[in-house]
Design a protein around this motif. Structure first.
Motif, PDB file in Angstrom:
ATOM      1  N   ARG A  97     -10.955   1.166 -10.579  1.00 24.41           N
ATOM      2  CA  ARG A  97     -11.765   1.928  -9.611  1.00 24.41           C
ATOM      3  C   ARG A  97     -12.879   1.042  -9.074  1.00 24.41           C
ATOM      4  O   ARG A  97     -13.347   0.145  -9.772  1.00 24.41           O
TER       5      ARG A  97
ATOM      6  N   GLN B 178     -15.165 -10.592  -2.894  1.00 21.80           N
ATOM      7  CA  GLN B 178     -13.962  -9.819  -3.197  1.00 21.80           C
ATOM      8  C   GLN B 178     -13.732  -8.726  -2.168  1.00 21.80           C
ATOM      9  O   GLN B 178     -14.610  -7.901  -1.937  1.00 21.80           O
TER      10      GLN B 178
ATOM     11  N   GLU C  27     -22.103   5.535 -20.074  1.00 16.87           N
ATOM     12  CA  GLU C  27     -22.856   5.569 -18.837  1.00 16.87           C
ATOM     13  C   GLU C  27     -24.088   6.457 -18.915  1.00 16.87           C
ATOM     14  O   GLU C  27     -25.175   6.090 -18.504  1.00 16.87           O
TER      15      GLU C  27
ATOM     16  N   PRO D 294     -18.462 -10.393  -9.148  1.00 13.29           N
ATOM     17  CA  PRO D 294     -19.690  -9.760  -8.660  1.00 13.29           C
ATOM     18  C   PRO D 294     -20.654  -9.443  -9.803  1.00 13.29           C
ATOM     19  O   PRO D 294     -21.796  -9.070  -9.553  1.00 13.29           O
TER      20      PRO D 294
ATOM     21  N   ILE E  37     -29.038  -1.244  -8.893  1.00 12.05           N
ATOM     22  CA  ILE E  37     -28.139  -1.604  -9.979  1.00 12.05           C
ATOM     23  C   ILE E  37     -26.778  -0.969  -9.759  1.00 12.05           C
ATOM     24  O   ILE E  37     -26.667   0.225  -9.485  1.00 12.05           O
ATOM     25  N   GLU E  38     -25.749  -1.809  -9.846  1.00 13.48           N
ATOM     26  CA  GLU E  38     -24.397  -1.283  -9.776  1.00 13.48           C
ATOM     27  C   GLU E  38     -23.809  -1.341 -11.165  1.00 13.48           C
ATOM     28  O   GLU E  38     -23.835  -2.379 -11.819  1.00 13.48           O
ATOM     29  N   LEU E  39     -23.298  -0.218 -11.608  1.00  7.27           N
ATOM     30  CA  LEU E  39     -22.809  -0.136 -12.981  1.00  7.27           C
ATOM     31  C   LEU E  39     -21.308   0.091 -12.980  1.00  7.27           C
ATOM     32  O   LEU E  39     -20.811   1.023 -12.361  1.00  7.27           O
ATOM     33  N   VAL E  40     -20.582  -0.798 -13.642  1.00  4.58           N
ATOM     34  CA  VAL E  40     -19.139  -0.626 -13.792  1.00  4.58           C
ATOM     35  C   VAL E  40     -18.853  -0.425 -15.274  1.00  4.58           C
ATOM     36  O   VAL E  40     -19.171  -1.297 -16.081  1.00  4.58           O
ATOM     37  N   THR E  41     -18.310   0.702 -15.632  1.00  7.50           N
ATOM     38  CA  THR E  41     -18.073   0.957 -17.053  1.00  7.50           C
ATOM     39  C   THR E  41     -16.592   0.893 -17.396  1.00  7.50           C
ATOM     40  O   THR E  41     -15.730   1.257 -16.613  1.00  7.50           O
ATOM     41  N   ASP E  42     -16.305   0.399 -18.575  1.00  9.31           N
ATOM     42  CA  ASP E  42     -14.949   0.377 -19.136  1.00  9.31           C
ATOM     43  C   ASP E  42     -15.114  -0.039 -20.591  1.00  9.31           C
ATOM     44  O   ASP E  42     -16.229  -0.228 -21.066  1.00  9.31           O
ATOM     45  N   LYS E  43     -13.993  -0.204 -21.288  1.00  4.87           N
ATOM     46  CA  LYS E  43     -14.086  -0.749 -22.638  1.00  4.87           C
ATOM     47  C   LYS E  43     -14.346  -2.248 -22.537  1.00  4.87           C
ATOM     48  O   LYS E  43     -14.082  -2.873 -21.512  1.00  4.87           O
TER      49      LYS E  43
ATOM     50  N   PHE F 113     -13.463   9.990 -20.180  1.00  2.00           N
ATOM     51  CA  PHE F 113     -13.608   8.775 -20.973  1.00  2.00           C
ATOM     52  C   PHE F 113     -15.046   8.583 -21.427  1.00  2.00           C
ATOM     53  O   PHE F 113     -15.309   8.270 -22.585  1.00  2.00           O
ATOM     54  N   GLU F 114     -15.992   8.773 -20.502  1.00  2.00           N
ATOM     55  CA  GLU F 114     -17.397   8.554 -20.840  1.00  2.00           C
ATOM     56  C   GLU F 114     -17.806   9.395 -22.048  1.00  2.00           C
ATOM     57  O   GLU F 114     -18.565   8.963 -22.900  1.00  2.00           O
TER      58      GLU F 114
ATOM     59  N   GLN G 225     -16.747   0.409  -7.862  1.00  2.00           N
ATOM     60  CA  GLN G 225     -17.997   0.858  -8.448  1.00  2.00           C
ATOM     61  C   GLN G 225     -18.417   2.194  -7.858  1.00  2.00           C
ATOM     62  O   GLN G 225     -18.426   2.372  -6.647  1.00  2.00           O
TER      63      GLN G 225
ATOM     64  N   LEU H  31      -9.918   3.586 -14.845  1.00  2.00           N
ATOM     65  CA  LEU H  31     -11.129   2.952 -15.354  1.00  2.00           C
ATOM     66  C   LEU H  31     -11.240   1.515 -14.892  1.00  2.00           C
ATOM     67  O   LEU H  31     -12.278   1.063 -14.426  1.00  2.00           O
TER      68      LEU H  31
END
Lengths: 562, 374
Positions: free
Chosen positions: A513, A428, B75, B115, B93-99, A525-526, A515, A510
């Motif tokens: 964005r 990507q 997170e 990914p 570690i790659e962390l992607v947060t959302d609902k 939000f968090e 990573q 959210l």
């Protein structure tokens, strides 16, 4: 054309080819040039509109697969309540923020009273406060377990404050959060509108209220309506604030279909309905605006004097609004921040602030640029297609952020997958890049920039433009010397409003964005996603603080316009 | 004059900024992902094999690999654990947060080129949905099978629970005696009229609770219970558990339902918080327990890395952190709980397999809508 003799046809052709010749030929050339210019302008507009429309179209395409049982359920048990609530919210927001916004704008721009200078900018500060933040702060303060009622109970007063966690509470908070749109635009109108007419009215012995209702308000109405339109669209698309109050609206129904029933299709269909409604409203507004003239004259910058009781009333009105819409919530945020600062603050906040600033600046510049193009084309060729395209380009504002984010993400991911499939890239490139975020946010906030630019451009009179054409041959020079000076207050408003909006935006940021590219809103939000309101205070406070600067500039600027 | 100065200066600073951004972006695009696909010979993971050729681009990675997580978990609750894992293994570690909803939509859109390697969510219903949509792949792991009881795992191995979240009754001890409390259903009894506080039915925890009641009590009885709850409400429903608990403390109502860790977090800050916990349904089916959990993404380039991380998260060391940092219950049995959790006492957990929460979720929501539970 059809009856034209062949000879003349040929003559035209040769004229075009040679590009020199008699007066007649010259006219043909410039006509041809005009047509070409028209086509170019319109295709540019068409491209921008299409571009803005893609996410919405992606969402709408889902109409093709109805999910019958969920629809039946929604229609029977969810939608009636949702429609009622949405109507109440819209009614409250338009009435309250319309009245308050206009009244405050009129008072601060036309009268002298103690604190007038302060209030004229301070009343704009709520613009920097995201609606969802105002919502959780308000509930935190006013609810039964909040400090207000607790203190009252401690004093032995069994309170009669009704629960705010319902549609009425939400309506009030949204009105408080969105009145600055009306205030800002109405102020711009009052400060720059025909003071001469008002002075003439005064000389003729019209009462102040008649001057307001008969002279000032009708002239300012396009601006007020513009502000109301922004406020209504914000209301329809709001998810954060209504969730805090647990009010079911069109937006929450969309989310219910999606997160509850896991039917993105039904969600998209509901979104389509919402877009349809707004489309009609916007078309109606345009039709109505088109029937109005844009007579604007400049005048002196004299303020009215008022009787002492009237001055006190104005002061009280301004103070109350400032307190409840900004200062008290702000102090509460400050208090919560102080409580949790040591636990929450760390070096990452530099990044959060920087990311927020960067994305807000980029988006703002981009959409202001597009807004000028759209507004300019619309002015040059004010026909039906142009207006339709303009409306389409501005629809993103009404689509709930998360839905729009998906609409942006799907085509982007598709392009990425194609690139990978054809071996152009190996992973990507686009999704997760800042570009996607920029595009998604632009789609959403286009109209915030467009409204002020468009309205400002309407002030460029036909005469001014004609005079400019006579005086100068160079279009560039005309732009620099005539158009831009007229346009610049509108552009600045567009830049700053856009900036504040992007700072506050949460769902799109959210979703799109890359990573690690967290912003202040992501931080909020968090915390709020786990119900940790007090700990969301620090990032919220920073959003407000960073947003204050543009608001302040905005006001200095709008004061000077007058 | 100064207006022009302002308007002239403003865009120019922005311009500088955005130029900086664009050049940064170019940089970022260049060094994006760096995962080395390991030939995964696990017979059950057929899906990713076809795609593994695609991701061979990765520039020379240092010894460790990268695991990309799409997470709807808060997170700050998960990051410390992930940091610990990186420290121990060198795996980035790659962390992607959302609902959860947007994350699933994102996975769908990215398709085989995603990914992401692992989906981390709260609530079993969400994981069940992800599996339904074909976003997860089945894995078999003796480590997970040993550490995680079967009722907290997907029977097909597409996801596993990693921590437990008990949803139970809380009450105001100054007005309610524990002997008056018994089951979730009992809160529908008219004796609680005007005394009950609830969080919104939009919360997935309530949806799962109702789903479990449908399984345990049957449809008809459950609907009666929900109607009873709504009749008994003291005030409009709350948007989160914490403010619901605060309302009990403030005396707005006497009983309510919440997840135990919200209570634990409040106690951390206010040790004298005047609300007590009561384990529901101890004489019947047991207290309703939900999970936070994870699954390996169907199109993951690094399914092995994801699985290893999941196994590590189920290990004694990680499980202890769940209990102490987040006040959740470890999914693995025999882990030493924090003192706070011990002080709440042992309790019987509902025996239902949590996947039921997913399959009954739609029904639960519809029922709550019908009963007027907002």
């Amino acid at each position: 054309m059809m009856t034209m003799p062949k000879a003349s046809d040929r003559q035209d052709d040769t004229a075009n080819d040679n590009n020199v010749g008699s007066d007649n030929n010259h006219q043909a050339v410039s006509q041809d040039h005009a047509v070409r210019k028209r086509i170019t302008s319109k295709s540019v507009l068409g491209l921008i509109s299409l571009f803005m429309l893609i996410p919405i179209l992606v969402v709408l395409l889902s109409w093709t697969q109805p999910v019958a049982d969920i629809w039946t359920h929604m229609r029977e048990y969810v939608l009636p309540q949702v429609l009622k609530n949405t109507a109440i919210l819209l009614l409250m927001v338009t009435t309250i923020s319309g009245t308050i916004g206009t009244a405050l704008a009129w008072v601060t721009s036309m009268y002298r009273f103690p604190g007038q200078r302060f209030f004229s900018w301070a009343l704009m500060l709520p613009l920097a406060m995201p609606a969802y933040v105002l919502a959780f702060v308000t509930v935190g303060i006013v609810d039964f377990s909040g400090p207000l009622q607790t203190a009252l109970r401690d004093l032995g007063i069994s309170t009669a404050i009704p629960s705010v966690r319902n549609v009425w509470g939400a309506g009030l908070v949204l009105s408080l959060a969105f009145y600055p749109y009306v205030y800002l635009l109405a102020r711009q109108a009052f400060l720059s509108q025909g003071r001469r007419a008002i002075e003439a009215g005064q000389m003729l012995g019209l009462s102040r209220s008649r001057i307001f209702f008969r002279l000032a308000l009708p002239q300012a109405l396009p601006w007020v309506i513009g502000g109301l339109l922004l406020a209504s669209m914000e209301t329809l698309a709001d998810f954060g604030a209504v969730s805090v109050f647990n009010v079911d609206t069109f937006t929450t129904a969309i989310y219910k279909a999606w997160f509850g029933f896991f039917s993105l299709t039904t969600a998209a269909q509901l979104a389509a309905l919402l877009i349809g409604v707004i489309f009609i409203v916007v078309l109606f507004e345009q039709y109505w605006q088109a029937r109005r003239g844009n007579a604007v004259t400049q005048g002196s910058n004299r303020r009215f004097d008022a009787s002492t009781p009237a001055k006190i009333a104005m002061m009280l009105l301004c103070t109350t609004m400032f307190l409840i819409a900004f200062l008290i919530p702000f102090l509460q945020l400050l208090y919560w921040t102080a409580m949790n600062f040591r636990q929450d603050f760390d070096a990452r906040y530099i990044d959060f602030v920087a990311n927020s600033l960067i994305i807000a600046s980029m988006t703002t510049l981009f959409i202001a640029f597009l807004a000028i193009i759209i507004a300019w084309v619309k002015r040059q060729y004010p026909d039906k297609t142009t207006k339709l395209l303009t409306t389409l380009a501005n629809l993103g504002y009404v689509v709930p952020g998360t839905v729009l984010a998906v609409g942006v993400f799907i085509p982007i991911a598709w392009v990425d997958n194609q690139l990978i499939a054809f071996g152009i890239t190996s992973h990507q490139v686009l999704s997760g890049s800042v570009i996607v975020m920029l595009l998604a946010l632009s789609t959403r906030f286009m109209t915030v920039s467009f409204q002020p630019v468009d309205r400002q451009l309407q002030r460029l009179t036909v005469n001014q433009e004609a005079a400019a054409k006579l005086l100068s041959d160079s279009p560039l020079q005309r732009w620099r010397q005539v158009v831009l000076p007229v346009l610049s207050p509108g552009v600045l408003t567009a830049l700053l409003m856009g900036f504040v909006e992007v700072m506050k935006e949460m769902p799109i940021t959210l979703m799109t964005r890359r990573q690690g590219w967290d912003t202040l809103a992501v931080r909020v939000f968090e915390m709020t996603s786990e119900g940790m309101w007090a700990r969301a205070a620090l990032p919220s406070l920073l959003i407000v603080l960073v947003g204050l600067l543009p608001v302040w500039i905005l006001l200095r600027q709008s004061d000077k316009t007058g | 004059m100064s207006l022009n100065a302002v308007s002239a200066r403003l865009p120019s600073t922005k311009l500088t900024l955005s130029v900086a951004v664009f050049s940064m972006m170019l940089g970022l695009v260049g060094c994006n992902k760096a995962s080395t696909p390991e030939q995964d010979t696990d017979a059950e993971t057929t899906a990713p094999v076809a795609e593994q050729g695609v991701a061979t681009d990765s520039a020379a990675t240092d010894d460790g690999q990268v695991v990309t997580i799409y997470s709807s978990r808060n997170e700050q609750l998960i990051q410390p654990l992930l940091d610990k894992y990186t420290e121990e293994t060198g795996v980035k570690i790659e962390l992607v947060t959302d609902k959860t909803g947007p994350l699933m939509a994102r996975l769908q859109a990215e398709g085989k080129n995603t990914p992401a390697d692992m989906l981390l969510t709260v609530d079993a219903g969400n994981l069940w949905q992800a599996a339904q949509q074909g976003l997860l792949q089945p894995v078999s792991s003796t480590v997970l099978e040993t550490n995680v009881p079967a009722k907290y795992r997907d029977p097909k191995g597409q996801w596993t629970g990693l921590s437990l979240r008990a949803r139970t009754i809380f009450y105001d001890p100054s007005k309610v005696d524990a002997t008056q409390l018994s089951t979730y259903a009992d809160l529908a009894d008219p004796k609680w009229k005007g005394k009950l506080c609830l969080r919104t039915s939009k919360a997935v925890y309530n949806q799962s609770l109702v789903a479990s009641m449908i399984e345990n009590l049957g449809e008809e009885k459950t609907e009666q219970v929900i109607r009873g709850w709504v009749d008994n409400l003291a005030t409009d429903v709350f948007s989160d558990d914490t403010s619901m608990l605060e309302a009990i403390a403030a005396g707005q109502c006497e009983v309510g339902l919440a997840n135990s860790y919200y209570y634990g977090r409040i106690l951390d800050e206010k040790p004298n918080f005047p609300v007590k916990i009561f384990w529901a349904n101890q004489d019947t089916t047991g207290t309703h327990v939900n999970i936070s959990g994870a699954g390996v993404i169907a199109n993951s380039d690094n399914p092995d890395g994801a699985l290893k991380l999941m196994e590590w998260l189920s290990s004694d060391k990680a499980q202890g952190v769940y209990a102490s940092a987040d006040k959740e219950y470890p999914v693995k049995e025999g882990i030493d709980e924090s003192e706070l959790l011990r002080s709440w006492g042992e309790f019987k957990q509902d025996a239902i397999n949590v996947q039921k929460f997913g399959s009954l979720q739609t029904q639960a929501i519809k029922m709550m809508d019908k009963a007027g539970y907002k």
